[in-house]
Design an enzyme around this catalytic site. Structure first.
Site, PDB file in Angstrom:
ATOM      1  N   MET A  52      44.864  40.968  43.442  1.00  0.00           N
ATOM      2  CA  MET A  52      44.961  42.375  43.852  1.00  0.00           C
ATOM      3  C   MET A  52      44.144  42.639  45.128  1.00  0.00           C
ATOM      4  SD  MET A  52      46.958  43.645  41.532  1.00  0.00           S
ATOM      5  CE  MET A  52      46.766  45.419  41.584  1.00  0.00           C
TER       6      MET A  52
ATOM      7  N   GLN B 207      35.366  39.899  40.741  1.00  0.00           N
ATOM      8  CA  GLN B 207      36.136  38.653  40.768  1.00  0.00           C
ATOM      9  C   GLN B 207      35.925  37.947  42.102  1.00  0.00           C
ATOM     10  OE1 GLN B 207      40.707  38.155  41.165  1.00  0.00           O
ATOM     11  NE2 GLN B 207      40.299  38.218  38.964  1.00  0.00           N
TER      12      GLN B 207
ATOM     13  N   CYS C 108      45.412  32.780  41.947  1.00  0.00           N
ATOM     14  CA  CYS C 108      46.088  33.337  43.113  1.00  0.00           C
ATOM     15  C   CYS C 108      46.782  32.228  43.903  1.00  0.00           C
ATOM     16  CB  CYS C 108      45.096  34.064  44.006  1.00  0.00           C
ATOM     17  SG  CYS C 108      45.863  34.816  45.457  1.00  0.00           S
TER      18      CYS C 108
ATOM     19  N   LYS D 142      40.095  33.431  35.408  1.00  0.00           N
ATOM     20  CA  LYS D 142      41.495  33.856  35.398  1.00  0.00           C
ATOM     21  C   LYS D 142      42.325  32.710  35.968  1.00  0.00           C
ATOM     22  CE  LYS D 142      44.680  37.480  36.926  1.00  0.00           C
ATOM     23  NZ  LYS D 142      45.698  36.598  37.549  1.00  0.00           N
TER      24      LYS D 142
ATOM     25  N   HIS E 158      47.380  34.078  33.055  1.00  0.00           N
ATOM     26  CA  HIS E 158      48.657  34.547  33.590  1.00  0.00           C
ATOM     27  C   HIS E 158      49.721  33.594  33.068  1.00  0.00           C
ATOM     28  CE1 HIS E 158      50.992  36.280  37.256  1.00  0.00           C
ATOM     29  NE2 HIS E 158      51.805  35.969  36.275  1.00  0.00           N
TER      30      HIS E 158
ATOM     31  N   GLY F 180      50.322  39.075  32.931  1.00  0.00           N
ATOM     32  CA  GLY F 180      51.619  38.748  33.499  1.00  0.00           C
ATOM     33  C   GLY F 180      52.770  39.517  32.876  1.00  0.00           C
ATOM     34  N   GLY F 181      53.435  40.362  33.665  1.00  0.00           N
ATOM     35  CA  GLY F 181      54.666  41.010  33.230  1.00  0.00           C
ATOM     36  C   GLY F 181      54.529  42.114  32.215  1.00  0.00           C
TER      37      GLY F 181
END
Length: 318
Positions: free
Chosen positions: A1, A53, A83, A122, A154, A195-196
């Site tokens: 993000m 993060q 990422c 993450k 994720h 995720g999603g």
């Protein structure tokens, strides 16, 4: 993000969800190493609980960042190993580190030794051709041994060649089953699904099926009122945030005024509230007015107030 969940966005989201853990955008450890940390770590106390993060692959730099995170009173320090952007790959961190669990473990160990804060990770369920369940469990096992107890997973693999960051959020299929299986195989660890997730039912199902939580990124940003609903669904109505969208805007205006007085520009504040009225009558007029007016020289809170007047307010319920 990165470039999304800056401090202005987080202040606004906190008005909607007072009990949800918020995350900063990913901060490159190298940038903190070479620059004044205030540029990257400053935040309002109203944003807490708040996790910072970092992205990096150098244990010494990340240990330095972890010490600063504690000094700045963050609630958690997170290492991003998910990422897939070219910019991040060029810095040898992010999802490419999924291929080097030993390096991630070294980074986590250095961070854990440098702070009393929880050090979390993450990551993806795989990267490129390293996408077997055995590789995933080997990664988690090694990183957990270094001191990480919480994994934000994720539920997509990352393709580092041939897919854009946007495509990496959409093209590789979601595999929630692999995340549920991971929790069953590592019951002592916190496993949080990412995720999603766009629906309250999906979020609640993660808890019903034994996971420790859910992390939501872009849906919470582009459709922020959904975050208010999730906060209520998880923590109850007592202690919830603002009662409606109009109240959220009005609560945000004093912050806008303070930041503008300090030299901020309205467009940098107002961009974070564009999605608040998605799906509502007048929502398109709201977005258009702010988009057309907020960038103008001297634009002030009146732009947001004018936009708000274009959105019908729901009648109060007796």
């Amino acid at each position: 993000m990165m470039e999304w969940t800056d401090r202005h966005a987080r202040y606004f989201l906190r008005l909607l969800a007072p009990r949800t853990l918020l995350f900063t955008e990913m901060v490159p450890a190298l940038a903190v190493w070479h620059n004044d940390p205030e540029r990257f770590l400053a935040y309002s106390a109203a944003e807490r609980p708040l996790a910072v993060q970092f992205g990096g692959s150098d244990p010494e730099q990340l240990a330095h960042c972890a010490r600063l995170a504690e000094a700045w009173s963050y609630d958690e320090v997170n290492l991003n190993v998910g990422c897939p952007s070219d910019r991040v790959q060029a810095g040898a961190f992010g999802a490419c580190l999924m291929a080097d669990p030993g390096r991630v473990a070294d980074c986590v160990a250095a961070m854990a030794e440098s702070t009393r804060l929880p050090v979390t990770v993450k990551h993806r369920i795989g990267v490129d051709h390293l996408d077997s369940y055995d590789h995933l469990t080997g990664f988690v096992d090694q990183v957990a041994a270094a001191g990480c107890r919480t994994f934000y997973v994720h539920a997509r693999k990352a393709w580092l060649q041939g897919l854009s960051p946007k495509e990496n959020r959409e093209v590789p299929p979601l595999d929630y089953g692999r995340v549920y299986r991971l929790k069953r195989d590592f019951p002592a660890l916190e496993v949080i699904l990412n995720g999603g997730i766009t629906r309250t039912e999906t979020l609640l199902e993660t808890l019903d099926r034994g996971l420790d939580g859910a992390m939501v990124g872009r849906e919470a940003y582009t459709n922020p009122w959904a975050l208010a609903g999730w906060d209520r669904a998880l923590f109850g109505a007592a202690g919830a945030g603002v009662p409606d969208r109009h109240a959220a805007v009005r609560a945000f205006l004093p912050y806008v005024e303070t930041e503008l007085a300090g030299g901020a520009r309205l467009q940098h504040l107002a961009r974070h509230i564009l999605g608040l009225f998605n799906g509502c009558p007048g929502g398109r007029r709201w977005r258009r007015h702010i988009s057309e007016q907020a960038h103008r020289s001297g634009a002030g809170p009146e732009v947001i107030e004018q936009a708000l007047a274009l959105v019908p307010e729901a009648p109060a319920v007796a």
